[in-house]
Design a protein around this motif. Sequence first.
Motif, mmCIF file in Angstrom:
data_model
loop_
_atom_site.group_PDB
_atom_site.id
_atom_site.type_symbol
_atom_site.label_atom_id
_atom_site.label_comp_id
_atom_site.label_asym_id
_atom_site.label_seq_id
_atom_site.Cartn_x
_atom_site.Cartn_y
_atom_site.Cartn_z
ATOM 1 N N PRO A 184 0.821 -1.214 0.000
ATOM 2 C CA PRO A 184 0.000 0.000 0.000
ATOM 3 C C PRO A 184 0.857 1.267 0.000
ATOM 4 O O PRO A 184 1.983 1.264 0.519
ATOM 5 N N ALA A 185 0.325 2.320 -0.560
ATOM 6 C CA ALA A 185 1.070 3.574 -0.697
ATOM 7 C C ALA A 185 1.584 4.096 0.639
ATOM 8 O O ALA A 185 2.641 4.727 0.691
ATOM 9 N N ALA A 186 0.878 3.848 1.711
ATOM 10 C CA ALA A 186 1.291 4.370 3.026
ATOM 11 C C ALA A 186 2.417 3.551 3.652
ATOM 12 O O ALA A 186 3.004 3.968 4.651
ATOM 13 N N SER A 187 2.777 2.412 3.065
ATOM 14 C CA SER A 187 3.830 1.575 3.638
ATOM 15 C C SER A 187 5.200 2.087 3.210
ATOM 16 O O SER A 187 5.357 2.789 2.216
ATOM 17 N N ARG A 188 6.218 1.723 3.988
ATOM 18 C CA ARG A 188 7.586 2.152 3.713
ATOM 19 C C ARG A 188 8.329 1.016 3.012
ATOM 20 O O ARG A 188 8.456 -0.077 3.538
ATOM 21 N N LEU A 189 8.841 1.319 1.842
ATOM 22 C CA LEU A 189 9.565 0.345 1.030
ATOM 23 C C LEU A 189 11.006 0.799 0.919
ATOM 24 O O LEU A 189 11.279 1.960 0.607
ATOM 25 N N MET A 190 11.942 -0.109 1.210
ATOM 26 C CA MET A 190 13.342 0.258 1.099
ATOM 27 C C MET A 190 14.192 -0.936 0.672
ATOM 28 O O MET A 190 13.805 -2.090 0.885
ATOM 29 N N ILE A 191 15.339 -0.636 0.062
ATOM 30 C CA ILE A 191 16.301 -1.653 -0.334
ATOM 31 C C ILE A 191 17.491 -1.501 0.594
ATOM 32 O O ILE A 191 18.084 -0.424 0.688
ATOM 33 N N ASP A 192 17.831 -2.580 1.297
ATOM 34 C CA ASP A 192 18.993 -2.549 2.191
ATOM 35 C C ASP A 192 20.253 -2.396 1.353
ATOM 36 O O ASP A 192 20.369 -2.979 0.277
ATOM 37 N N PRO A 193 21.204 -1.628 1.859
ATOM 38 C CA PRO A 193 22.478 -1.515 1.117
ATOM 39 C C PRO A 193 23.186 -2.864 1.101
ATOM 40 O O PRO A 193 23.141 -3.612 2.071
ATOM 41 N N SER A 194 23.807 -3.162 -0.018
ATOM 42 C CA SER A 194 24.516 -4.449 -0.122
ATOM 43 C C SER A 194 25.982 -4.284 0.166
ATOM 44 O O SER A 194 26.516 -3.260 0.278
#
Length: 64
Positions: A54-64
């Motif tokens: 959902p738009a209100a959720s936080r999406l992130m990619i952990d640094p590799s």
Amino acid sequence: MAENDDTFEVAAVPHVIDRLRAVGLSGDRIQQHFHAAPIRLDGQQVADLDQPAPAASRLMIDPS
């Protein structure tokens, strides 16, 4: 919606992959990130790029 119609439309919830594409990542780049570093949705590791995000959720990619 028709005048006598009691149904309503529900807005589609985007998926993780949709949200990543919306910020400009290509399908290939998304797959690279998915396999190289955890992608997180509200702090939980994503196991399926087709899971709802959902738009209100936080999406992130952990640094590799």
